[in-house]
Design a protein around this motif. Structure first.
Motif, short mmCIF file in Angstrom:
data_model
loop_
_atom_site.label_atom_id
_atom_site.label_comp_id
_atom_site.label_asym_id
_atom_site.label_seq_id
_atom_site.Cartn_x
_atom_site.Cartn_y
_atom_site.Cartn_z
N ILE A 1 5.55 -0.23 -10.69
CA ILE A 1 4.08 -0.25 -10.84
C ILE A 1 3.67 1.00 -11.63
CG2 ILE A 1 1.89 -0.24 -9.58
CD1 ILE A 1 3.70 -1.26 -7.17
N ALA A 2 2.88 0.79 -12.64
CA ALA A 2 2.40 1.92 -13.47
C ALA A 2 1.55 2.86 -12.61
CB ALA A 2 1.58 1.39 -14.63
N PRO A 3 1.63 4.18 -12.86
CA PRO A 3 0.89 5.15 -12.02
C PRO A 3 -0.59 4.81 -11.89
CG PRO A 3 2.28 6.30 -13.61
CD PRO A 3 2.39 4.86 -13.92
N GLU A 4 -1.21 4.36 -12.99
CA GLU A 4 -2.66 4.12 -12.92
C GLU A 4 -3.00 2.91 -12.03
OE1 GLU A 4 -0.86 4.04 -15.63
OE2 GLU A 4 -1.22 2.23 -16.83
N ASP A 5 -1.99 2.05 -11.77
CA ASP A 5 -2.25 0.88 -10.91
C ASP A 5 -1.97 1.18 -9.44
OD1 ASP A 5 -3.10 -0.88 -12.83
OD2 ASP A 5 -1.07 -1.49 -13.37
N GLN A 6 -1.25 2.29 -9.19
CA GLN A 6 -0.74 2.48 -7.82
C GLN A 6 -1.83 2.63 -6.77
OE1 GLN A 6 2.45 5.33 -7.65
NE2 GLN A 6 3.59 4.27 -9.27
N ASP A 7 -2.95 3.21 -7.17
CA ASP A 7 -4.03 3.35 -6.20
C ASP A 7 -4.77 2.04 -6.00
OD1 ASP A 7 -3.70 5.90 -5.54
OD2 ASP A 7 -5.07 6.73 -7.06
N ARG A 8 -4.80 1.24 -7.03
CA ARG A 8 -5.69 0.08 -7.00
C ARG A 8 -5.04 -1.18 -6.45
NH1 ARG A 8 -9.26 -0.78 -12.01
NH2 ARG A 8 -10.35 -1.97 -10.41
N ILE A 9 -3.69 -1.21 -6.40
CA ILE A 9 -3.04 -2.46 -5.96
C ILE A 9 -3.40 -2.83 -4.53
CG2 ILE A 9 -1.07 -2.47 -7.56
CD1 ILE A 9 0.55 -1.07 -5.39
N PHE A 10 -3.89 -1.83 -3.77
CA PHE A 10 -4.27 -2.15 -2.38
C PHE A 10 -5.69 -2.71 -2.29
CE2 PHE A 10 -0.98 1.11 -2.12
CZ PHE A 10 -0.06 0.47 -1.29
N ASP A 11 -6.40 -2.73 -3.42
CA ASP A 11 -7.74 -3.32 -3.42
C ASP A 11 -7.61 -4.85 -3.42
OD1 ASP A 11 -8.65 -0.81 -3.56
OD2 ASP A 11 -9.23 -0.88 -5.69
N ALA A 12 -8.55 -5.48 -2.73
CA ALA A 12 -8.51 -6.94 -2.67
C ALA A 12 -8.66 -7.51 -4.07
CB ALA A 12 -9.63 -7.44 -1.78
N PHE A 13 -7.91 -8.50 -4.38
CA PHE A 13 -7.93 -9.26 -5.64
C PHE A 13 -7.33 -8.51 -6.82
CE2 PHE A 13 -11.82 -10.65 -3.35
CZ PHE A 13 -11.36 -11.88 -2.98
N TYR A 14 -6.96 -7.25 -6.61
CA TYR A 14 -6.47 -6.50 -7.76
C TYR A 14 -5.03 -6.89 -8.07
CZ TYR A 14 -5.49 -2.88 -11.11
OH TYR A 14 -5.16 -2.23 -12.26
N ARG A 15 -4.78 -7.17 -9.31
CA ARG A 15 -3.41 -7.45 -9.76
C ARG A 15 -3.17 -6.60 -11.00
NH1 ARG A 15 -1.36 -13.01 -10.49
NH2 ARG A 15 0.38 -12.18 -9.27
N ALA A 16 -1.99 -6.00 -11.07
CA ALA A 16 -1.70 -5.16 -12.25
C ALA A 16 -1.77 -6.05 -13.49
CB ALA A 16 -0.32 -4.54 -12.11
N SER A 17 -2.06 -5.41 -14.62
CA SER A 17 -2.34 -6.25 -15.79
C SER A 17 -1.10 -6.54 -16.65
CB SER A 17 -3.44 -5.60 -16.64
OG SER A 17 -3.11 -4.25 -16.84
N SER A 18 0.10 -6.14 -16.15
CA SER A 18 1.28 -6.42 -16.98
C SER A 18 1.50 -7.93 -17.09
CB SER A 18 2.52 -5.74 -16.39
OG SER A 18 3.05 -6.55 -15.37
N SER A 19 2.16 -8.31 -18.18
CA SER A 19 2.27 -9.75 -18.44
C SER A 19 3.12 -10.42 -17.37
CB SER A 19 2.83 -9.99 -19.84
OG SER A 19 4.12 -9.43 -19.91
N LEU A 20 4.13 -9.68 -16.87
CA LEU A 20 4.98 -10.32 -15.87
C LEU A 20 4.20 -10.63 -14.60
CD1 LEU A 20 8.52 -10.22 -15.36
CD2 LEU A 20 7.29 -9.61 -13.27
N VAL A 21 3.32 -9.71 -14.24
CA VAL A 21 2.52 -9.96 -13.04
C VAL A 21 1.65 -11.19 -13.25
CG1 VAL A 21 0.66 -9.07 -11.60
CG2 VAL A 21 2.53 -7.57 -12.27
#
Ligand code: ADP
Length: 530
Positions: A450-470
């Motif tokens: 998980i990219a550092p900028e996503d690590q705080d937000r992945i615990f938010d509801a509905f948040y999904r990292a924006s990488s293509s694999l995800v």
């Protein structure tokens, strides 16, 4: 997926807001600055006029005083006894001497203080025929002119004769002789003080001197804002300035204060616009999340349903030759059903949590047996997908105070993610242990990270990292939000350590149960499959 569609209006809104708020603010500020400048100029003019009026008033006062002395001299009897003249000089100590002359300037009678009367030449009194004619002509017109004539100039300043055509017959000239220094010091000084009243500084300056002859407060010629030649001693200047700050300083201070207030106002406006924009952005984001969520859930439902239907139909047709094949199909149907159940459970749990209806049944739970049970359940799937599985359960772990079903669900979500977000290196390690802040269960993988900028937000509801694999992987973005809620409801926490491309490690920590509580070792936890 809907991002570009929703972001375009967002930019438009940002521009409209900026235009709506900033434009009027800027126009207003520009208008204010302009009108401030105008007001300040007007104010400066008014100040200047006021200062000049004050100088005029002082000069006028000098004229009034000498005028009244002339009046008193004029009223003395003719011919004037010397004693009366001495009495007049006694009463007006600033006047050094008086004199009278006939209009032909044949004799000038001069009486100085405490001296007998004597006759002097007209030159000694600075009298000339032209002056006599002028004064008489003015008098005929009904206007008594007082003409100040300089008699002598010494270190202490000029001596002036104030000559006028006196009333009476035969016509004659009269004169008052004054020294500048005592006149300024005794007559003008009190008037200057009265006018200054602490708000202005006034002073009288001799010719070519920087320091004043008299001033109401320390004053240099260079500080003067306005000057005016004294009528009586025309080499002398009367000067004034504001006490304390100069007019410009007062104006500038006011201007700066007003500008500061306007700046503050503009800042508040910009702040308001920014908050409005943030709200709108959040709303737009929410709309995007909602539509993403609906799309994700529909997709997640459709895939297992399609598989179940396909395999069930194949089984129904009875075309499968071997029992092993049939078993494999049943297995797939069962797995897909479990996936559906997990999905629906996550959504239901989330909605319970959101509406505040989620309740936990806390009891002492032994973590290791619970982890083993979950892993047992998962083992087949993991094996089938080619995962290397490691378990490292710490021995003699004290029980935790927990809702067994809830933490099993959290664990399932973590394992589910480890499976979903792994590519070539399929590896899952589940461990338990004890740390400074409590007892933990950890799920590690060698997945996409998980990219550092996503690590705080992945615990938010509905948040999904924006990488293509995800995005290619199914998900609703609810799993980790649930995990975090469950951890926090237990007084614990969930933390992630991850490096993009190298894998992730999620650790759920729970406080240990109170020592006296006995662990319930065989809590059935997998009701999620029910
Ligand atoms: P979902 O998996 O349904 O998208 P989650 O809340 O479980 O939702 O996870 C949120 C996001 O966190 C995921 O979309 C993914 O980007 C990231 N994530 C979660 N677990 C992992 C993991 N083990 N490896 C990499 N990324 C992960």
């Amino acid at each position: 997926m809907n991002r570009p569609v929703l972001m375009a209006p967002l930019h438009k809104i940002a521009w409209i807001l900026a235009a709506l708020v900033l434009l009027p603010a800027l126009v207003y500020v520009a208008g204010r600055v302009h009108s401030l400048n105008e007001n300040e100029a007007l104010l400066g003019e008014i100040y200047d006029q006021q200062l000049q009026t004050m100088l005029f008033a002082v000069d006028q006062y000098a004229w009034d005083v000498t005028r009244s002395w002339a009046g008193r001299l004029e009223r003395l009897p003719v011919p004037t006894p010397e004693a009366e003249v001495q009495a007049f000089l006694e009463a007006t100590p600033t006047v050094q001497a008086v004199f009278w002359a006939d209009t032909l300037l044949q004799a000038v009678r001069w009486i100085a203080r405490d001296e007998p009367a004597r006759t002097v030449s007209p030159e000694a009194a600075a009298l000339e025929p032209a002056l006599v004619r002028r004064l008489l002509a003015r008098q005929k017109l009904g206007y008594q002119q007082l003409a100040p004539l300089t008699l002598a100039t010494s270190e202490a300043g000029p001596t002036v004769a104030l000559v006028f055509a006196a009333e009476g017959s035969p016509p004659r000239l009269a004169g008052l002789v004054l020294d500048a220094a005592p006149f300024v010091g005794e007559v003008l000084a009190p008037k200057l003080e009265e006018v200054a009243r602490g708000r202005f500084v006034l002073g009288v300056f001799g010719p070519g001197t920087e320091a004043p002859l008299y001033a109401t407060a320390p004053l240099q010629r260079a500080d003067l804002r306005h000057t005016r030649a004294l009528w009586l001693f025309d080499d002398y200047e009367l000067g004034i300035r504001l006490s304390g700050a100069t007019v410009e300083e007062v104006i500038r201070a006011r201007f700066r204060r007003d500008l500061g207030l306007i700046g503050l106002l503009a800042l508040v406006l910009v702040g308001g616009a920014w908050m409005l924009y943030r709200n709108v952005r959040r709303e737009v984001e929410l709309a995007r999340i909602k539509s993403d969520f609906v799309a994700n859930v529909s997709h997640e439902l459709r895939t297992p349903l399609a598989l179940i239907r396909m395999y069930a139909e194949t089984l129904e047709l009875g075309r499968l030759a071997s029992e092993a094949q049939r078993q494999a199909y049943y297995q797939i149907i069962s797995e897909e059903t479990q996936r559906l159940t997990r999905l629906v459970n996550n959504i239901l749990n989330f909605s319970h949590i959101e509406s505040g209806r989620k309740q936990y049944q806390f009891a002492p739970v032994a973590l290791n047996p619970m982890v083993e049970e979950v892993m047992e359940r998962y083992r087949f799937t993991l094996d089938q997908q080619g995962f290397r599985v490691e378990m490292d359960l710490a021995e003699a772990l004290p029980p935790v105070r927990a809702d067994a079903e809830a933490i099993a669900e959290a664990l399932i979500n973590l394992i589910d993610n480890a499976v979903k977000y792994s590519e070539a290196d399929k590896y899952v390690r589940v461990s338990t242990g004890r740390a400074a802040d409590g007892i933990f269960v950890e799920v590690a993988d060698h997945g996409i990270g998980i990219a550092p900028e996503d690590q705080d937000r992945i615990f938010d509801a509905f948040y999904r990292a924006s990488s293509s694999l995800v995005h290619d992987t199914q998900g609703t973005g609810l799993g980790l939000a649930l995990v975090r809620h469950i951890a926090e409801a237990h007084g614990g926490a969930v933390r992630v350590q991850s490096r993009a491309g190298q894998g992730s490690r999620f650790r759920l920590t729970f406080p240990a149960a109170p020592v006296e509580a006995a662990p319930s070792l065989s809590t059935p936890v997998l009701q999620t499959d029910a």
